[in-house]
Design an enzyme around this catalytic site. Structure first.
Site, mmCIF file in Angstrom:
data_model
loop_
_atom_site.group_PDB
_atom_site.id
_atom_site.type_symbol
_atom_site.label_atom_id
_atom_site.label_comp_id
_atom_site.label_asym_id
_atom_site.label_seq_id
_atom_site.Cartn_x
_atom_site.Cartn_y
_atom_site.Cartn_z
ATOM 1 N N GLU A 1 0.809 -1.221 0.000
ATOM 2 C CA GLU A 1 0.000 0.000 0.000
ATOM 3 C C GLU A 1 0.843 1.272 0.000
ATOM 4 O OE1 GLU A 1 -3.752 2.019 2.461
ATOM 5 O OE2 GLU A 1 -2.949 0.073 3.068
ATOM 6 N N LYS B 1 -8.428 -1.523 1.087
ATOM 7 C CA LYS B 1 -9.411 -2.149 1.983
ATOM 8 C C LYS B 1 -10.015 -3.311 1.206
ATOM 9 C CE LYS B 1 -9.603 -0.601 6.088
ATOM 10 N NZ LYS B 1 -8.212 -1.003 6.223
#
Length: 438
Positions: free
Chosen positions: A237, A253
């Site tokens: 990420e 997510k």
């Protein structure tokens, strides 16, 4: 080539190496981490996309170092403006106390400063067909290669210490149910709740990074050392990148396992793509990131470039979105950090309420976990990851910590969330942590 050399203008010695030397050179650079109190290797493991700038980047030795003082974001701005240069370093999750004045309930274990950046004495990066070097120490490739650890020091990884969760299923379920009550009350919409596994004993950080890095092949991997603390991070990420005036954030997510066969793998991928729960989690955080970026954005410049894209990695499938903005000329890059940190994917929404509940229900101080590691260049461009899928190790204390978490929403199933945490821990260490509670 002259344009690339210009990025190293602050170094008195600049030279390049052929990329063909990388296979022999990179293990020696990783081994160097064991002897350098300031060291950072940022590795993309071949992931190239529209926002990629380097295959990998490595710097060590502190030519200058930032003292964050009582106002770390302001000090970072002053430090960079006083001498625009390459900086490598980290943002600690506990910077939230600077941003929102939230007290800490748990003591710090690793003692890292809230923010720390250093100008490396030597910086080396791979871009295209060459390795580029800028140095205050080495005047030539020959001097550099002679100073690096020899091939004999590049050994096999030692065995990984056994990690144990201090929180078992019963305690985890109770905490999640308490958070679901807060969701029911409307206090929050989503919260990232994490737990910690710890291990005692020595850990050979360079050897373990060489072993685990290719197995995760994560685009924001990092091997980082600050004094006695080692960080091994295999993060998929990006927290924030700045290119000129453009800001890019890519929150994650949504996680699904990889399958044992192509058919099973495709099924897991499709289930993630069509999961209403996972999409809802992602969209809530995208809205939070849009709001964070809007605080420093030129009017009308915030865009969602991609929503809920599915990306396969060797360990897991991830659901990733991309949000961009144009930094208003009235703001400095440090303002963009101060108004968006900590990243929403690791807190929840609304951010302040989520952080307050995290502090109440988690049993440890996150410190560098949920923080960021990366670089700032002389032009003020930067790229910072989200510190997840990571192991922290304190050399003097011979103490290691592994933290994992997931998003808690009103419709989540506590056992499913618990199993997601175990999956992340198992994929990180290639072993399933034991339980010491519950």
């Amino acid at each position: 080539m002259s344009r690339i050399y210009a990025q190293l203008a602050g170094y008195p010695f600049r030279f390049r190496l052929p990329a063909s030397t990388e296979e022999a050179l990179l293990p020696r650079l990783i081994a160097l981490e064991a002897s350098e109190p300031r060291f950072a290797l940022l590795h993309s493991y071949g992931h190239r996309g529209p926002y990629s700038r380097f295959d990998w980047l490595c710097g060590w030795g502190a030519h200058r170092q930032l003292d964050p003082g009582d106002h770390p974001f302001a000090r970072l701005r002053q430090f960079h403006q006083a001498k625009p240069s390459w900086l490598l370093g980290h943002l600690n999750y506990e910077l939230r106390h600077q941003v929102e004045k939230l007290p800490a309930r748990h003591p710090a274990t690793f003692g890292l400063p809230q923010l720390s950046f250093f100008e490396p004495e030597t910086l080396l990066f791979r871009r295209g067909a060459h390795l580029y070097v800028g140095s205050h120490r080495y005047a030539s490739a020959e001097q550099l290669l002679q100073a690096l650890p020899g091939a004999a020091s590049v050994g096999a990884p030692s065995s990984l210490p056994a990690f144990s969760f201090g929180q078992g299923p019963k305690e985890y379920h109770q905490a999640v149910e308490a958070l679901r009550q807060e969701l029911q009350y409307g206090s929050i919409y989503e919260v990232n709740y994490c737990q910690e596994a710890t291990a005692a004993g020595p850990l050979d950080a360079p050897a373990l990074f060489r072993y685990l890095g290719p197995r995760h092949a994560a685009p924001f991997s990092a091997l980082y050392r600050w004094n006695d603390v080692d960080l091994l991070c295999f993060s998929p990420e990006r927290y924030l990148q700045k290119q000129g005036r453009r800001l890019i954030s890519q929150p994650i997510k949504g996680t699904a396992p990889r399958g044992q066969s192509p058919a099973e793998d495709m099924r897991f991928r499709q289930e993630l793509a069509t999961s209403e729960k996972e999409r809802a989690e992602n969209i809530m955080i995208v809205d939070l990131v849009r709001n964070d970026l809007s605080r420093t954005a030129a009017p009308g410049s915030v865009r969602v470039e991609e929503l809920c894209g599915i990306y396969p990695f060797p360990a897991v499938h991830q659901q990733i979105s991309t949000v961009t903005s144009r930094l208003d000329a009235a703001f400095h890059f440090s303002d963009a950090l101060a108004t968006s940190f900590p990243m929403g994917s690791m807190t929840g929404a609304p951010k302040v309420s989520a952080m307050q509940l995290i502090d109440q229900h988690e049993t440890f101080n996150r410190e560098l976990y949920s923080g960021a590691v990366g670089y700032i260049n002389p032009q003020g461009d930067l790229d910072l990851n989200v510190v997840i899928r990571s192991i922290l190790h304190h050399r003097a204390q011979q103490h290691s910590s592994l933290r994992v978490g997931s998003a808690i929403t009103i419709h989540c199933q506590p056992e499913a969330e618990y199993q997601e945490c175990l999956l992340k821990a198992e994929k990180l260490t290639a072993q399933r942590p034991t339980l010491t509670a519950g």
